[in-house]
Structure formats: C-alpha cells, structure tokens
Design a protein around this motif. Structure first.
Motif: not given
Length: 348
Positions: A53, A157-162, A165, A168, A202
C-alpha cells in the motif's frame, strides 16, 4: 512541554530509522530492559502492509528516549519560530524506542525490498532519557490504556479487505441481515435487538468464500448462500416478522451465534468447492432444516457449548462443522476426524 518535560517531534526519513534505532536488549532479563522482546512473527505482515500500500499506508509516530545531549536551534528568537528548528543529537548518543519497535523493524524489512521508500518520513517523538526506571514507566504508561478496537468496527472501516466489503454489503443490503447486524461491537448485550455481529458475519462469509475463485460476484454468491440458509431456519424469519425477539432467539438457539455462522460458512465452502453445476449446492443444504439448534439440545454439549456457555475456540468450530457435515452425509476431513476422535474419547 509535557508534564514539565521538554520533548521534540521530528520528521525522520525512513532510511535513517534502522540506523539510529538499534536492538541490543534481547538477551537482557525483563527487569533490566525498557521494552518487550521483539515479536518477529509480526514483522512480515507489517512490512507487507507498507509495500502493498505505498500510496496510502499509515504509521503513527515512534516514541524514543535519547541518552545523550540534545540541542535545539530555533529558526527565530521569538514567536512561533522559537518552536520550529533543528534538533542536534550526537550520533554517539543511545536511542531507545519506548513505543514502536515493531514498526521500526517493519520499516527496515520494507526498505530491504523497496529502498525507494527511504525518502519518505515518519514522525518521531524524542524525550530526554531519564534512566531505566523512567523508560520502563514510559513503556507502561504508553501501553496502559491501549485498547484494541472491536473486530466489527474494524471490518466496517476496512476498505482493502474484499471479504470485509462483502460482509458490509450483506449487512447493509441483504433483506436477511439488514437492520439485524451490530456494526460496531463484536458482542451483543442480552437485550440487544440485533441477531448477528458484523465480525461474525465477516468470519463466516470469509470461510464460505475461501478458495472460491471462478465466481464473477462474490457478494451475489454469499447473498444466495445465506438466503438459502435463511429458508432453513424459521426463527430468523420470525424475528424479521416481529413474532420473536432477537434476544429470545439468541438465548434459546445457537444459529445466530458466531460459532454457528462460522460452521455454516465452512460447510458451505465444502459444497461450493464440490459442486459441478453452479446451483447444485442448494438442495444439498436441505437436511439442515432438521437440525435442532436449541441450546438445550444435548448434542451441542462439548461441541458448541461448554459448561453452559457458547464456546468459539477452534476445536469447537471444527466439532460444530463435523456435526453439520454428518447431518448432510458428508465425510469428515483429516482435521475433523482427528478432533472428533478426541471429542469422542472425552465423551467416554
């Protein structure tokens, strides 16, 4: 100034971090160290986080004590310039990290793989070394009130882990879960109106989708799976229809608890991986409608319930999966067979 002591904040190039902060305390006894021993197992993941990243990684400041003279030269003799300038520290001084030793080691590891990161900076807070006792107290104070955030809000709040997503999307869009998922906390109070936690959803969905690659839309597949499960668990529907309360369902049944969701996810993963046709996994789940999910069912004792309490350690998850696999007529895998044998020996 803080507590009557001067401290300085410096923007330090990453390439200097490994050179000025050296480790030489690993062989010392804990009582004569000012830090815990480095956990080398944490370093690869932290280093990979930086390397993977490069445009949006975030590291908080390191905190260090300096055993040596520090001389500050402001850019002005008055006004704001008095507090901005250069901090001069002789390289013979000893630098001790009070907070951030794993970040320091991760930076060194990342630089070995990508030296271009060396020109980036990290904030370093420098205190004057006031002796071992003070350094030990600083370590204790810096970590005294540190609280790891609940896993649910981490997923939110994790927008990297597919998989985060997907979880959510399910929690916010799926008719099954919308309005019944606790998004922030990873535990539910006895009177909560929620049926599930986001962290449980999750982990269950991550297990469901593990190794499933040849699918265009993972979120669509996960929604289809949980919709099928919903048809087989009438209590979930009764909660949505306001005919049962979420609190009563959680108190009386296992199927909304994290261990059950996780077990269902792992079971579903087996069916997805074995399915030749896209929808052939659906009818194979039908025997789940005959499962007695009641917590008073003695079959769950020792598997998902220990001493009257729901247990979600790894062996209990495996035992719960075994139970469901047996209901569906599926063979146990090597791990499941091993754990089942231990469980049955204990039963005797």
């Amino acid at each position: 100034m803080q507590a009557g002591r001067e401290f300085y904040v410096s923007m330090c190039p990453l390439r200097l971090i490994p050179k000025i902060f050296l480790f030489d305390e690993e062989e010392l006894a804990p009582e004569v160290r000012a830090q815990r021993i480095l956990n080398k197992g944490r370093i690869p993941a932290l280093a990979a986080y930086i390397i993977d990243n490069p445009d949006d990684y975030v590291f908080s400041a390191l905190t260090a004590s300096v055993d040596g003279d520090m001389r500050f030269a402001g850019i002005s003799d008055e006004g704001p310039g008095m507090r901005i300038g250069q901090l001069h520290i002789p390289m013979a001084a000893r630098f001790l990290i009070n907070d951030g030793q794993h970040r320091r080691a991760a930076i060194e590891s990342a630089l070995n793989e990508n030296p271009e990161l060396g020109d980036e900076t990290i904030a370093v807070v420098f205190f004057q070394d006031a002796g071992l006792a003070r350094s030990q107290q600083m370590f204790a104070d810096l970590n005294r009130h540190a609280v790891r955030p609940a896993r649910s809000i981490g997923v939110l709040y994790d927008h990297r882990d597919e998989h985060a997503k997907v979880a959510r999307l399910l929690a916010l869009k799926s008719p099954i879960f919308r309005g019944f998922v606790e998004m922030e906390s990873s535990t539910l109070s006895a009177r909560s109106s929620k049926l599930f936690t986001l962290s449980a959803l999750y982990y269950a969905t991550r297990s469901l989708l593990h190794g499933v690659e040849d699918v265009k839309d993972h979120a669509e597949l996960a929604d289809a799976f949980w919709s099928t499960i919903d048809e087989l668990i009438p209590e979930w529907q009764l909660v949505r229809q306001r005919k049962m309360s979420a609190a009563d369902v959680r108190r009386q049944y296992l199927h909304s608890h994290g261990i059950a969701l996780h077990a269902l996810g792992r079971l579903g993963n087996t069916l997805l991986c074995e399915s030749v046709e896209p929808e052939s996994w659906r009818p194979r789940l039908k025997p789940l409608s005959q499962v007695d999910w009641a917590r008073v069912n003695p079959d769950w004792e020792g598997r998902a319930i220990v001493g009257g309490r729901v247990s979600k350690n790894h062996s209990n998850v495996v035992l719960a999966v075994n139970y469901l696999r047996q209901k569906l007529g599926l063979e146990l895998g090597p791990e499941g067979t091993h754990v089942e044998a231990i469980y049955l020996r204990g039963e005797r």
